[in-house]
Design an enzyme around this catalytic site. Structure first.
Site, mmCIF file in Angstrom:
data_model
loop_
_atom_site.group_PDB
_atom_site.id
_atom_site.type_symbol
_atom_site.label_atom_id
_atom_site.label_comp_id
_atom_site.label_asym_id
_atom_site.label_seq_id
_atom_site.Cartn_x
_atom_site.Cartn_y
_atom_site.Cartn_z
ATOM 1 N N CYS B 131 0.818 -1.234 0.000
ATOM 2 C CA CYS B 131 0.000 0.000 0.000
ATOM 3 C C CYS B 131 0.841 1.269 0.000
ATOM 4 O O CYS B 131 0.592 2.190 -0.783
ATOM 5 C CB CYS B 131 -0.940 -0.001 1.205
ATOM 6 S SG CYS B 131 -0.158 -0.471 2.761
ATOM 7 N N HIS B 251 -2.964 6.390 4.516
ATOM 8 C CA HIS B 251 -1.528 6.530 4.762
ATOM 9 C C HIS B 251 -1.072 7.902 4.262
ATOM 10 O O HIS B 251 -1.491 8.341 3.189
ATOM 11 C CB HIS B 251 -0.740 5.478 3.973
ATOM 12 C CG HIS B 251 -0.856 4.083 4.504
ATOM 13 N ND1 HIS B 251 -1.475 3.764 5.690
ATOM 14 C CD2 HIS B 251 -0.395 2.905 3.995
ATOM 15 C CE1 HIS B 251 -1.390 2.446 5.889
ATOM 16 N NE2 HIS B 251 -0.756 1.909 4.873
#
Lengths: 347, 347
Positions: B131, B251
């Site tokens: 990710c 994130h």
């Protein structure tokens, strides 16, 4: 042998840092002959207990500094600009924890572990650096002395208590609202004096203080400029990205550092830091030992870990530096400056 | 014109990423002829609704892949290692969201905006990157194409949902305990399979995945190695520091990037990113507009802001990159890969 004692004034005694200053003065058993607790008119009359004795807060006026030897300021930049010179005029030495005088060439900007000798050139006012700067230079200075620092890139992970007690309250209330799926309105973070306010609970906000025209925030420029001044490295390459996190107390920093001389092993770097003043090494990856704000809060040390050699450049390293932003980042460093003034016979 | 449709299997259908895969397949109106929802024996028998129809979860066995055209795996590396080849043997193309095959030279590691053409060399399995890698390369690739990327230093601010639904639960329960001053015991973060567990609520933990001997974590090495593979830049200088935060989803990354060619203005960088696939520019400091996880969660874009020129090097820049780690960081990218396979007549 009797020890000299001093008339100490704490300006901003009711604030988050002011409270930590009183705690630190008490814990360090600082030689206080008389204590004046000063604050805004609004707080005057409040009673605070220090070392078991009650003290009534007085309004911070020019006259309140009569007879004061040492004045620790932490009531915001405008109060310092208004009153620091008044205190000096009346014979006090000022240790100022705001950004008011930090970049003034006539004002030493001091972290005792790094540049205590700069105190010798003081003109009445000594500036305490920005919290995020202090912990970084404490970690970098011992390495700079051995390997000569060339370039620093730092990304910060900063706690809300750096923005004051109201910001901490906002984080807590907002966190409860998010967890209970209740509505809330942000009103302080990321910067109380700026136009817009954003959620800090369960978020990461890349703004601390206001923006400058070049796209950097004041906080980022503070870190960059103050580091050069404290370390006497006007040609240091340094860049900062400052980010506010949903952490109550304890700033963390991801540091990249390049050196001019030598390419020490991680073991050597650890040995240098182990014996460095103010530093506590927490670096055993195999035991999952590394610094974290939840462990650092309440302690005066600068914790360093996650030390790695850069895999591309032999002279470059990565590390993770954590410290309590209210203690070493503010109150503790201010009181250390006062201790250094005594040690150097300046007070 | 009738469109071809496919027998699609989702392996790990009950997990956090599996759920987002189903949402993305539905939202993108992916041409599904038949849908097989597979999971561990424990989850078999559960019923999941997809596009208004009930589907019963079957156990993921080799035989469950008979007749499957496309298998989207997201049930952990060991399941992928055990079953991906079984699926390929039965004629399926596998898009694997685990780290099992990412660095296998026979397996393309694909972010469609960056290296879609690598799909042409596939041997049945295509890997979906980590990710934190995906959002970084989506932001860097358009700049690399114009200015040639030389060096990257990244510090991450990663959400707990990357560690699964149980980690999210731990963050919420722990946050409540801290706010109510109640005791708690950490049992998942920072890494469920590692020895020690630490508080994640109101903390910042510089460990994601386990440690390698060189002091880097697997997560950090994944970012470094995967970026080189996806961007076809074996000589790129790159270093990562990965940190887990008390953020549920989204994130963030603080990026430092040096380029070989040219020293574009921030305006030029913004223009390049504005027209870059998958990127949404959020960069107006004067209006306090910048990316944040609380704004990015639930959206498929990679958000870029806080773009600044380094003040020491003309060819270096800083930026802040945020994306939903479950969407572009996982499920959305996997489904995009499947769409690219159709576009390239590979499915």
């Amino acid at each position: 042998m009797s020890q000299k004692s001093f008339h100490v004034a704490v300006v901003g005694a009711t604030g988050a840092v002011g409270q930590q200053m009183l705690n630190t003065l008490s814990e360090k058993n600082f030689p206080i002959g008389k204590l004046s607790l000063l604050a805004s008119k609004r707080s005057a009359g409040q009673v605070i207990t220090f070392n078991g004795e009650s003290h009534t807060i007085q309004e911070a006026t020019p006259e309140a500094f009569e007879g004061v030897d040492l004045a620790l300021f932490s009531a915001g930049g405008s109060v310092s600009k208004q009153l620091a010179h008044e205190a000096v005029k009346r014979g006090a030495i000022v240790v100022d924890n705001t950004s008011a005088f930090r970049m003034d060439p006539n004002v030493p900007l001091v972290v005792p572990e790094v540049n205590e000798q700069d105190l010798l050139k003081h003109n009445g006012i000594i500036a305490n650096p920005n919290c995020s700067t202090i912990q970084m230079v404490v970690a970098l200075q011992p390495l700079h002395e051995k390997y000569s620092l060339k370039k620093v890139i730092v990304s910060t992970y900063q706690a809300v208590s750096g923005a004051g007690a109201k910001a901490v309250e906002e984080l807590k209330e907002q966190s409860k609202a998010v967890l209970n799926d209740e509505p809330f309105e942000a009103s302080i973070m990321p910067c109380a004096s700026d136009k817009k306010h954003y959620q800090i609970a369960f978020n990461a906000v890349p703004q601390i203080d206001k923006f400058e025209e070049n796209g950097y925030t004041f906080e980022e420029l503070k870190m960059m400029n103050e580091t050069k001044k404290i370390m006497h490295l006007q040609n240091l390459e340094i860049a900062a990205t400052c980010v506010r996190l949903p952490v109550e107390t304890g700033h963390s920093e991801s540091l990249y550092a390049e050196f001019e001389n030598g390419n020490p092993s991680v073991h050597e770097i650890r040995e240098v830091l182990k014996s460095a003043p103010g530093v506590t090494l927490q670096d055993q990856p195999e035991e999952q030992i590394y610094p974290m704000p939840a462990l650092a809060a309440g302690l005066p040390d600068v914790f360093v870990g996650r030390i790695r050699k850069d895999l591309d450049r032999d002279n470059a390293y990565h590390m993770w530096v954590v410290s309590d932003n209210l203690l070493k980042g503010a109150a503790y460093n201010s009181v250390q400056i006062a201790e250094s003034l005594i040690k150097l016979n300046l007070l």
